[in-house]
Design a protein around this motif. Structure first.
Motif, short mmCIF file in Angstrom:
data_model
loop_
_atom_site.label_atom_id
_atom_site.label_comp_id
_atom_site.label_asym_id
_atom_site.label_seq_id
_atom_site.Cartn_x
_atom_site.Cartn_y
_atom_site.Cartn_z
N ILE A 13 1.01 -1.25 -0.01
CA ILE A 13 0.19 -0.38 -0.13
C ILE A 13 1.12 0.78 0.17
CG2 ILE A 13 -1.34 0.81 1.12
CD1 ILE A 13 -2.36 -1.37 2.45
N LEU A 14 1.79 0.84 0.60
CA LEU A 14 2.73 2.52 0.86
C LEU A 14 3.60 2.71 -0.49
CD1 LEU A 14 4.29 1.83 4.38
CD2 LEU A 14 2.83 3.91 3.63
N SER A 15 3.98 1.87 -1.28
CA SER A 15 4.36 1.39 -2.19
C SER A 15 3.84 2.06 -2.89
CB SER A 15 4.54 0.47 -2.86
OG SER A 15 6.31 -0.04 -2.23
N ILE A 16 2.38 1.57 -3.60
CA ILE A 16 1.44 2.49 -4.52
C ILE A 16 1.03 3.93 -3.90
CG2 ILE A 16 -1.39 2.24 -5.63
CD1 ILE A 16 -0.70 -1.34 -4.46
N LEU A 17 1.08 4.46 -2.77
CA LEU A 17 1.09 5.84 -2.45
C LEU A 17 2.27 6.13 -2.94
CD1 LEU A 17 -0.92 5.45 1.09
CD2 LEU A 17 -1.65 5.94 -0.84
N ALA A 18 3.68 5.87 -2.90
CA ALA A 18 4.29 6.56 -3.05
C ALA A 18 4.02 6.57 -4.89
CB ALA A 18 6.07 5.80 -3.14
N TRP A 19 3.82 6.17 -5.60
CA TRP A 19 3.88 6.01 -6.46
C TRP A 19 2.94 6.84 -6.86
CZ3 TRP A 19 -0.29 6.00 -10.83
CH2 TRP A 19 0.74 5.83 -11.56
N VAL A 20 1.31 7.36 -6.50
CA VAL A 20 0.56 7.85 -6.81
C VAL A 20 1.20 9.41 -6.17
CG1 VAL A 20 -1.36 9.38 -5.88
CG2 VAL A 20 -1.21 6.81 -6.50
N LEU A 21 2.08 9.45 -5.72
CA LEU A 21 2.67 10.67 -5.40
C LEU A 21 3.27 11.33 -6.13
CD1 LEU A 21 3.81 10.31 -0.94
CD2 LEU A 21 2.03 12.44 -1.99
N PHE A 22 4.50 9.86 -6.68
CA PHE A 22 5.43 10.80 -8.21
C PHE A 22 4.65 10.89 -9.41
CE2 PHE A 22 8.38 8.57 -5.24
CZ PHE A 22 9.39 9.64 -4.96
N ALA A 23 3.70 10.37 -9.52
CA ALA A 23 2.97 10.94 -10.91
C ALA A 23 1.72 11.73 -10.28
CB ALA A 23 1.57 9.15 -10.92
N THR A 24 1.70 12.36 -9.53
CA THR A 24 0.73 13.42 -9.09
C THR A 24 1.69 14.65 -9.53
OG1 THR A 24 -0.33 13.23 -7.82
CG2 THR A 24 0.09 15.03 -7.56
N LEU A 25 3.29 14.76 -8.64
CA LEU A 25 3.67 15.05 -9.11
C LEU A 25 4.54 15.98 -10.41
CD1 LEU A 25 6.48 17.85 -8.07
CD2 LEU A 25 8.21 15.22 -7.99
N LEU A 26 4.60 14.20 -11.16
CA LEU A 26 4.73 14.93 -13.34
C LEU A 26 3.79 15.48 -13.92
CD1 LEU A 26 6.64 11.47 -13.83
CD2 LEU A 26 7.40 13.98 -13.28
N ILE A 27 2.76 15.66 -13.18
CA ILE A 27 1.18 15.52 -13.70
C ILE A 27 1.24 16.91 -13.13
CG2 ILE A 27 -1.62 15.89 -13.47
CD1 ILE A 27 -1.26 12.31 -13.56
N GLY A 28 1.30 17.51 -11.96
CA GLY A 28 1.17 18.77 -11.21
C GLY A 28 2.55 19.75 -12.52
N ARG A 29 3.83 18.95 -12.26
CA ARG A 29 3.87 19.81 -13.52
C ARG A 29 4.11 20.21 -15.23
NH1 ARG A 29 9.22 22.55 -13.95
NH2 ARG A 29 10.33 22.20 -15.94
N ARG A 30 3.34 19.08 -15.60
CA ARG A 30 3.43 18.89 -16.55
C ARG A 30 1.92 20.17 -16.90
NH1 ARG A 30 4.36 18.01 -22.03
NH2 ARG A 30 2.50 17.17 -23.62
N LEU A 31 0.93 19.67 -16.05
CA LEU A 31 -0.90 20.76 -16.23
C LEU A 31 -0.10 22.16 -15.42
CD1 LEU A 31 -2.87 18.60 -15.61
CD2 LEU A 31 -2.09 19.00 -17.80
N TYR A 32 0.57 22.62 -14.25
CA TYR A 32 0.23 23.18 -13.71
C TYR A 32 1.80 24.33 -13.37
CZ TYR A 32 -4.24 20.81 -12.63
OH TYR A 32 -5.47 20.83 -12.47
N GLY A 33 2.26 23.40 -13.64
CA GLY A 33 4.26 24.08 -13.60
C GLY A 33 4.52 23.60 -13.16
N TRP A 34 4.94 23.34 -11.47
CA TRP A 34 5.44 22.68 -10.47
C TRP A 34 6.55 22.94 -10.35
CZ3 TRP A 34 1.57 18.51 -7.78
CH2 TRP A 34 0.80 19.21 -7.34
N ARG A 35 7.36 23.33 -9.56
CA ARG A 35 8.88 23.22 -9.43
C ARG A 35 8.92 24.18 -8.42
NH1 ARG A 35 10.61 29.35 -11.33
NH2 ARG A 35 12.75 27.83 -11.25
N GLY A 36 10.29 24.22 -7.62
CA GLY A 36 11.31 24.74 -6.60
C GLY A 36 10.49 24.09 -5.22
N GLN A 37 10.19 24.50 -4.15
CA GLN A 37 9.83 23.63 -3.28
C GLN A 37 8.46 22.99 -3.51
OE1 GLN A 37 11.26 24.46 -0.02
NE2 GLN A 37 12.70 25.95 -1.79
N THR A 38 7.28 23.16 -3.97
CA THR A 38 6.60 22.28 -4.41
C THR A 38 7.33 20.84 -4.88
OG1 THR A 38 4.81 24.12 -4.98
CG2 THR A 38 4.40 21.92 -5.78
#
Length: 273
Positions: free
Chosen positions: A218-243
């Protein structure tokens, strides 16, 4: 008995070799950053030789007469070797060697722990797909750990630039855009490997949701979700820096608790009671 003594002696010699050359690489990189007097070639060469010695030590520690030793510190050392090799290979084409300031001390610590405080977890003739799953997991952890180190350095660099800090360490780091690009490249590759590790686990292992490891899954899946969300946020919302730093470190912490936390409980705490 003689073979056992000889094996331990060889592990000791290989571990000492890794310690010496990694230390040389770390000290030289420190000189490059703080006094601008070290050689980049010495850093890369010393780290490469250290990695060879660590590989030998790990091979001898992992392969024993009773089977494959997947103990906590062996796996930790294997992960640190993957981290070191990723940065070393990356440094051949991109300015990534600044990460060695954080990575080499960590790698030295894991080498010493695997040698001086071995913890046995013997698996007799593990299936090839299980070995593939373990290697994919370790490689994913390694690359995502590099991403976390990169995120920390990027966060530090961004903070210092905001305060117009011109210390020598800032001058030694690559441009902010390069550091940021490297971070998301590491996260993307790590996410692909983590995906493969999870898929291989579900396809070829029957106990991914067994009681004893369900929290790890479960924790590995949650980690996968966090990293995938980061890449999606980078793509859609330009997340960078502290975020980006927070999401990357949170994902790595989740993975470390999932794997190393479980091993710590099983191998060190439960076996001592």
């Amino acid at each position: 008995m003689v073979e056992d003594v000889t094996g331990k002696m060889n592990v000791m010699l290989a571990s000492i070799g890794a310690f010496v050359f990694y230390s040389l690489g770390a000290v030289t990189q420190g000189r490059r950053v703080f006094s601008q007097s070290g050689s980049r070639q010495v850093v890369l060469a010393a780290t490469a030789v250290g990695a060879i010695f660590q590989t030998v030590a790990l091979y001898l520690s992992l392969h024993g007469p009773g089977g494959i030793n997947l103990g906590l510190f062996n796996i930790t050392s294997l992960s640190s070797l993957m981290v070191t090799m990723v940065v070393l290979l990356s440094s051949l084409r991109k300015p990534s060697e600044s990460l060695f300031l954080l990575i080499l001390p960590f790698t030295i610590l894991t080498v010493l722990l695997a040698w001086l405080a071995p913890v046995d977890h013997i698996v007799w003739q593990p299936p090839s797909m299980m070995v593939a799953h373990v290697l994919l997991s370790v490689l994913a952890y390694g690359i995502l750990m590099v991403a976390a180190f990169q995120a920390l350095m990027l966060s530090y660099q961004e903070r210092q630039l905001k305060h117009h800090n011109r210390r020598k360490i800032m001058q030694a780091l690559p441009p902010l855009q390069t550091m940021e690009k490297l971070l998301f490249e590491y996260v993307a590759v790590g996410l692909i490997l983590l995906t493969l590790a999870l898929v291989s686990g579900f396809l070829f292992m029957d106990d991914m949701f067994a009681t004893r490891i369900i929290h790890k899954t479960i924790l590995s899946i949650l980690a996968w979700v966090l990293f995938a969300t980061l890449l999606i946020g980078r793509r859609l919302y330009g997340w960078r820096g502290q975020t980006a730093m927070r999401w990357t470190v949170a994902g790595l912490v989740m993975l470390m608790v999932a794997y190393f936390g479980w091993h710590l409980i099983v191998e060190l705490l439960l076996t001592s009671t």
